[in-house]
Motif scaffolding. Sequence first.
Motif, PDB file in Angstrom:
ATOM      1  N   LEU A 167       0.516  -3.590  -8.626  1.00 57.72           N
ATOM      2  CA  LEU A 167       1.670  -2.706  -8.839  1.00 57.72           C
ATOM      3  C   LEU A 167       1.551  -2.110 -10.244  1.00 57.72           C
ATOM      4  CD1 LEU A 167       4.513  -4.879  -7.265  1.00 57.72           C
ATOM      5  CD2 LEU A 167       3.546  -2.761  -6.342  1.00 57.72           C
ATOM      6  N   ASP A 209       0.847  -1.196   0.000  1.00 65.68           N
ATOM      7  CA  ASP A 209       0.000   0.000   0.000  1.00 65.68           C
ATOM      8  C   ASP A 209       0.879   1.242   0.000  1.00 65.68           C
ATOM      9  OD1 ASP A 209      -2.441  -1.361   0.025  1.00 65.68           O
ATOM     10  OD2 ASP A 209      -2.303  -1.686   2.191  1.00 65.68           O
ATOM     11  N   ASN A 210       0.799   2.007  -1.067  1.00 62.15           N
ATOM     12  CA  ASN A 210       1.537   3.272  -1.199  1.00 62.15           C
ATOM     13  C   ASN A 210       3.053   3.115  -1.205  1.00 62.15           C
ATOM     14  OD1 ASN A 210      -0.959   4.718  -1.144  1.00 62.15           O
ATOM     15  ND2 ASN A 210      -0.988   4.481   1.083  1.00 62.15           N
ATOM     16  N   GLN A 216       5.398   1.693  -5.848  1.00 61.65           N
ATOM     17  CA  GLN A 216       4.516   2.067  -6.952  1.00 61.65           C
ATOM     18  C   GLN A 216       5.275   2.415  -8.231  1.00 61.65           C
ATOM     19  OE1 GLN A 216       0.912   1.872  -6.434  1.00 61.65           O
ATOM     20  NE2 GLN A 216       1.945   0.723  -4.808  1.00 61.65           N
ATOM     21  N   THR A 217       6.598   2.619  -8.112  1.00 61.37           N
ATOM     22  CA  THR A 217       7.414   2.927  -9.308  1.00 61.37           C
ATOM     23  C   THR A 217       8.143   1.695  -9.829  1.00 61.37           C
ATOM     24  OG1 THR A 217       9.253   3.550  -7.869  1.00 61.37           O
ATOM     25  CG2 THR A 217       7.803   5.322  -8.608  1.00 61.37           C
TER      26      THR A 217
END
Length: 529
Positions: free
Chosen positions: A278, A250-251, A254-255
């Motif tokens: 993702l 979660d958070n 993400q990259t």
Amino acid sequence: MAAGVPPDALGRRVACGTDCGTVRYVGSVSGTAGIWLGVEWDDPQRGKHDGSYEGTQYFKCRHPKGGSFIRPNKANFGVDFLTAVKDRYGLNDKQDSQYGTGNAVVFGTKTVEFVGMDSVAEQQRQLNKLVDISVRECAVSHAGQEEEISRTCANMRHINLSKNLISSWETIIAIASQVQNLETLNVSENKMRFPSTSTFTSSAFQNLKILALNQTEITWTEVLLCAQGWPLLEELYLSSNNITVLERPDNVLQTLKLLNLSDNPLLDGNQLHLIAELPRLEQLILRNTGISSIRFPDAEFGCKTKMFPSLKRLAINDNKISQWSSINELDKLPSLRALQCSNNPFMDTEKNPETLIQLIIAKISQLEVLNNCEILPAERRGAELDYRKIFGKDWLEAGGHWNPEKNKPSEEFLAAHPRYPTLCLKYGAPEEGELKGQQPLTLKNQLLTLTIKCPEKPEQKPVEKKLPESMTIQKVKGLLYRLLKIPGSELKLSYQSSKLEGKEVELDNDLKPLQFYSIESGDCVLVRW
């Protein structure tokens, strides 16, 4: 604390000769004099016991014979980062005084001649030139004096710290926080302690793009905690960490574009659903993870899943996938272009390797690379035509029909062959006459010995191949693409026979077998493109 034993020795990593271990006890041992270190060795064969001596348990080991006691003077507690850098690159003070001026040191591929190496300023300039640093197996255990790295090696971007004596993630932060533009970091093969609760997030990794944590004993929970400090990370390598359970990121991450979870006993393929959101993940490596199936239950066959929206490359080699249904599921991935799937039980269901490759290609519509081999357009067309023909009888028996109004194949057939209706739309439904007398796909048919030549490419030497006479022309083309590594999408084949006095006969129908054209052993197949 005894002389030679650091005050923080407990839990530290040490080397003794070529063996490494973790200090689990510091103190006296009954019936002996002086201080001992109780060490749990990485290689249990180096040990003698489980941490007990004459009935007293001094420390605990995971292996019943993984521990032993050594004297502190036998233990190497390692060196600071900068000392290791200077030693590795020939820039330490001892070598300065030993060699004096005119020394030559290799920086990557460049050889730098040092003039006046006794000058501290000159040494500083050389250290500042280092961009890509490797201190693998240099016994690095701590960062050293505060800010010393940032003053000395200001331009480092890529650091290899693998297989050292680093015992905690805090040490990595202490080093990385002094490297402003750090992009690549390899800390594999360091058995470290990682934060177990959400703590202050360091800014040490603000620019980090590639991180290798193989064989560090990190858990997935710890990965997610640390990942709060990796805002730009693109590649994460986590192989051989005994990770068994995944959680939803979660958070964080993400990259991420590449994730390697190889050699972790995940076992349950449904765990992949937890990392399926993702958004930028393009490459997922799951070699030897023990998974036996893959499912994307959010999508019906013929539809695309919302999971792994950007995934282009997937490696699932060396697993326990036994059912073709998992390969069918991969067609649901919207972006999949490359697959590695060798050494799985489902591949043993088909003895002919050519047919095996064709089945996989036909089942996954967007695949462009299979087991590191490019799938060329003619090969895909051939695979799909063959698939349509091989399972044509099953389709008819299951309720399939070339008349759309009567075409009602069973749910069971569609579950086993979800792409079959699409292939019928693409190439037309197979007709009963086309399927009669179909030869089994084996090499038991008579083999023809043929010479293969490229008349317009004299530099390409003729090749002799044995091919079954039942092999279709499009299969021959697929074979030639791989054999000759010919670019382009179309091959034109013809053949010459001594019986035809130099005349060429075009092999112009991809669906016909070689025997249709009366080719015989000794004839020559001509290849043009």
